[in-house]
Design an enzyme around this catalytic site. Structure first.
Site, mmCIF file in Angstrom:
data_model
loop_
_atom_site.group_PDB
_atom_site.id
_atom_site.type_symbol
_atom_site.label_atom_id
_atom_site.label_comp_id
_atom_site.label_asym_id
_atom_site.label_seq_id
_atom_site.Cartn_x
_atom_site.Cartn_y
_atom_site.Cartn_z
ATOM 1 N N GLU A 128 117.198 23.159 -96.079
ATOM 2 C CA GLU A 128 117.965 22.007 -95.599
ATOM 3 C C GLU A 128 117.819 21.852 -94.086
ATOM 4 O OE1 GLU A 128 118.977 24.801 -96.781
ATOM 5 O OE2 GLU A 128 120.783 25.561 -95.831
ATOM 6 N N LYS A 129 117.955 20.592 -93.632
ATOM 7 C CA LYS A 129 117.848 20.303 -92.197
ATOM 8 C C LYS A 129 119.252 20.244 -91.601
ATOM 9 C CE LYS A 129 113.715 18.517 -91.446
ATOM 10 N NZ LYS A 129 113.083 17.555 -90.575
ATOM 11 N N ALA A 130 119.300 20.147 -90.257
ATOM 12 C CA ALA A 130 120.585 20.290 -89.539
ATOM 13 C C ALA A 130 121.709 19.378 -90.068
ATOM 14 C CB ALA A 130 120.363 20.077 -88.051
ATOM 15 N N SER A 177 105.090 13.619 -88.673
ATOM 16 C CA SER A 177 106.386 14.027 -88.110
ATOM 17 C C SER A 177 106.315 14.039 -86.586
ATOM 18 C CB SER A 177 106.701 15.437 -88.611
ATOM 19 O OG SER A 177 107.678 16.045 -87.804
ATOM 20 N N ASN A 181 113.868 13.191 -87.480
ATOM 21 C CA ASN A 181 114.703 13.833 -88.507
ATOM 22 C C ASN A 181 115.347 12.775 -89.380
ATOM 23 O OD1 ASN A 181 115.131 16.842 -88.141
ATOM 24 N ND2 ASN A 181 115.227 16.072 -86.057
ATOM 25 N N TYR A 218 103.875 23.719 -88.573
ATOM 26 C CA TYR A 218 104.118 22.490 -89.339
ATOM 27 C C TYR A 218 103.556 21.280 -88.569
ATOM 28 C CZ TYR A 218 107.135 18.681 -91.189
ATOM 29 O OH TYR A 218 107.635 17.503 -91.685
HETATM 30 P P1 NAD Z 1 111.157 17.176 -99.530
HETATM 31 O O1 NAD Z 1 110.906 18.639 -99.478
HETATM 32 O O2 NAD Z 1 112.450 16.707 -100.069
HETATM 33 O O3 NAD Z 1 109.970 16.437 -100.301
HETATM 34 C C1 NAD Z 1 108.654 16.937 -100.340
HETATM 35 C C2 NAD Z 1 108.244 17.021 -101.785
HETATM 36 O O4 NAD Z 1 106.901 17.517 -101.838
HETATM 37 C C3 NAD Z 1 109.114 17.982 -102.623
HETATM 38 O O5 NAD Z 1 109.727 17.324 -103.708
HETATM 39 C C4 NAD Z 1 108.138 19.036 -103.083
HETATM 40 O O6 NAD Z 1 108.382 19.533 -104.388
HETATM 41 C C5 NAD Z 1 106.812 18.289 -103.023
HETATM 42 N N1 NAD Z 1 105.691 19.233 -103.015
HETATM 43 C C6 NAD Z 1 105.591 20.372 -102.274
HETATM 44 N N2 NAD Z 1 104.486 21.035 -102.627
HETATM 45 C C7 NAD Z 1 103.890 20.299 -103.613
HETATM 46 C C8 NAD Z 1 102.718 20.492 -104.386
HETATM 47 N N3 NAD Z 1 101.927 21.549 -104.205
HETATM 48 N N4 NAD Z 1 102.402 19.558 -105.309
HETATM 49 C C9 NAD Z 1 103.194 18.467 -105.494
HETATM 50 N N5 NAD Z 1 104.318 18.250 -104.797
HETATM 51 C C10 NAD Z 1 104.651 19.166 -103.858
HETATM 52 O O7 NAD Z 1 110.952 16.644 -98.022
HETATM 53 P P2 NAD Z 1 111.237 15.216 -97.393
HETATM 54 O O8 NAD Z 1 112.245 15.419 -96.342
HETATM 55 O O9 NAD Z 1 111.452 14.208 -98.443
HETATM 56 O O10 NAD Z 1 109.839 14.951 -96.667
HETATM 57 C C11 NAD Z 1 108.866 14.041 -97.159
HETATM 58 C C12 NAD Z 1 107.734 13.942 -96.149
HETATM 59 O O11 NAD Z 1 108.246 13.504 -94.881
HETATM 60 C C13 NAD Z 1 107.023 15.277 -95.884
HETATM 61 O O12 NAD Z 1 105.665 15.036 -95.654
HETATM 62 C C14 NAD Z 1 107.667 15.749 -94.597
HETATM 63 O O13 NAD Z 1 106.840 16.630 -93.881
HETATM 64 C C15 NAD Z 1 107.878 14.423 -93.863
HETATM 65 N N6 NAD Z 1 108.936 14.480 -92.843
HETATM 66 C C16 NAD Z 1 110.246 14.624 -93.195
HETATM 67 C C17 NAD Z 1 111.229 14.653 -92.220
HETATM 68 C C18 NAD Z 1 112.678 14.808 -92.563
HETATM 69 O O14 NAD Z 1 113.534 14.831 -91.648
HETATM 70 N N7 NAD Z 1 113.089 14.912 -93.828
HETATM 71 C C19 NAD Z 1 110.873 14.555 -90.863
HETATM 72 C C20 NAD Z 1 109.533 14.427 -90.536
HETATM 73 C C21 NAD Z 1 108.571 14.361 -91.533
#
Ligand code: NAD
Length: 320
Positions: A189-191, A119, A176, A147
């Site tokens: 949820e995000k912004a 991220s 994001n 994080y």
């Molecule tokens: P999300 O929360 O929708 O998806 C993450 C998934 O990981 C969830 O379904 C959750 O159940 C699963 N998870 C959590 N703990 C777990 C465990 N112990 N065992 C198995 N599964 C587990 O989030 P996302 O937005 O889809 O993010 C996906 C990746 O992208 C993450 O690594 C996040 O840090 C990274 N990321 C996302 C954003 C964003 O804007 N959405 C930005 C930067 C980085």
């Protein structure tokens, strides 16, 4: 047919990634601690597993014959700023455990290519108008939240496995990301999703609360662009962390304005105290551009696809 494991497939970005990999002709196994809340998985098989446990990572990685060609690691204890600032210990422990066990066992199973979802939270805060930061400038490190520190550790661990153990590792630092089928309520949820929900819930002419003074600057990447970037990066020779993001930077108020414009409602914003995170962002995309990726959706186009989905969830929720 190439075989791939997608960790976090019950979540937003990995759920969309599974669809992309299916379109590309892969056989896909999804793994997550929960099933997808908004759409049935399109993975060929789905393992419900807590990936903090090493034996569960081994189960996820084991095929009846041979090894996975690619592993995409997107499972994380994850949420918007409200969650990130209130669940520091969970994030530091849970996500680190997942990454330690998945990276190590992917190598043990001789997985040739491993993707890690990092991220832009690994970067320090920036001032408005600062020039673009490159990937290398994350060091010396001073992320704004735990994080970001966990992501930096997991990046470095994955890179150590590439250097010392020979597994090819690809690392994306996501800006994001937003779009349909993402968390839109409940505190994680995000912004963009939160503002879509607040506007969808408000009456025409009503008021919504916006956290902070509305001046914090961010860029928001539509999900289809993000998934394309993940896939292209995984197929590339780019080593080390790579930023993926739309180059359109807006303030929180500008984001809220785009949402209200798309909704067709007249809405007033009331700024209230809340966890906003860093003041400004501005990152170089030169590395991901070098392999031919560019975002296709500007903010208005992406919100025009996201708002109706959130509005539908709000209406469904009201009537249930
Ligand atoms: P999300 O929360 O929708 O998806 C993450 C998934 O990981 C969830 O379904 C959750 O159940 C699963 N998870 C959590 N703990 C777990 C465990 N112990 N065992 C198995 N599964 C587990 O989030 P996302 O937005 O889809 O993010 C996906 C990746 O992208 C993450 O690594 C996040 O840090 C990274 N990321 C996302 C954003 C964003 O804007 N959405 C930005 C930067 C980085």
């Amino acid at each position: 047919m190439k075989k791939t494991l997608v960790c976090g497939a019950g979540g937003f970005i990995a759920g969309h990634l599974v669809k992309k990999l299916k379109r590309e002709g892969y056989w896909v196994r999804g793994a997550d601690i929960k099933e997808h809340e908004f759409a049935p998985t399109q993975a060929d098989e789905f393992f419900r597993l807590d990936l903090r446990e090493e034996e569960n990572c081994q189960t996820a990685l084991t095929l009846p014959k041979g090894t996975f060609d690619e592993v995409y690691q997107l499972a994380a204890d994850m949420g918007g700023m409200g969650f990130i600032h209130s669940a520091e210990c969970d994030i530091m422990r849970n996500s680190a455990l997942i990454n330690i066990h998945m990276t190590h066992n992917a190598k043990k199973q001789q997985v040739p290519r491993y993707f890690f979802s990092s991220s832009v939270c690994v970067y320090r805060d920036m001032k408005h108008g600062e020039p673009e930061m490159t990937e290398a400038e994350a060091i010396p490190a001073n992320p704004d939240n735990e994080y970001g520190w966990e992501k930096l550790y997991a990046e470095r661990m994955a890179m150590a496995y590439e250097r010392n153990k020979g597994m090819k590792v690809r690392i994306a630092r996501f800006q994001n990301c937003y779009g349909p089928e993402g968390t839109w309520r409940g505190g994680r949820e995000k912004a963009p999703a939160a503002l879509c929900r607040k506007v969808a819930e408000a009456r025409d002419g009503g008021t919504i609360e916006v956290w902070g003074d509305g001046t914090a600057v961010r860029s928001y990447t539509y999900i289809d662009d993000m998934v394309e970037g993940i896939y292209m990066l995984m197929q590339s020779d780019l080593q080390g962390p790579v930023n993926i993001g739309c180059p359109q930077y807006v303030t929180v108020d500008e984001l809220a304005n785009v949402v209200t414009e798309v909704s067709g409602k007249k809405i007033t914003f009331r700024h209230v105290d809340g966890p906003v995170g860093v003041q400004s962002r501005n990152f170089s995309n030169e590395r991901i551009y070098s392999i031919g990726w560019k975002s296709k959706f500007n903010l208005k186009q992406g919100i025009a696809l996201t708002y109706p989905w959130v509005e539908k969830q709000v209406k469904k929720n009201r009537s249930s």
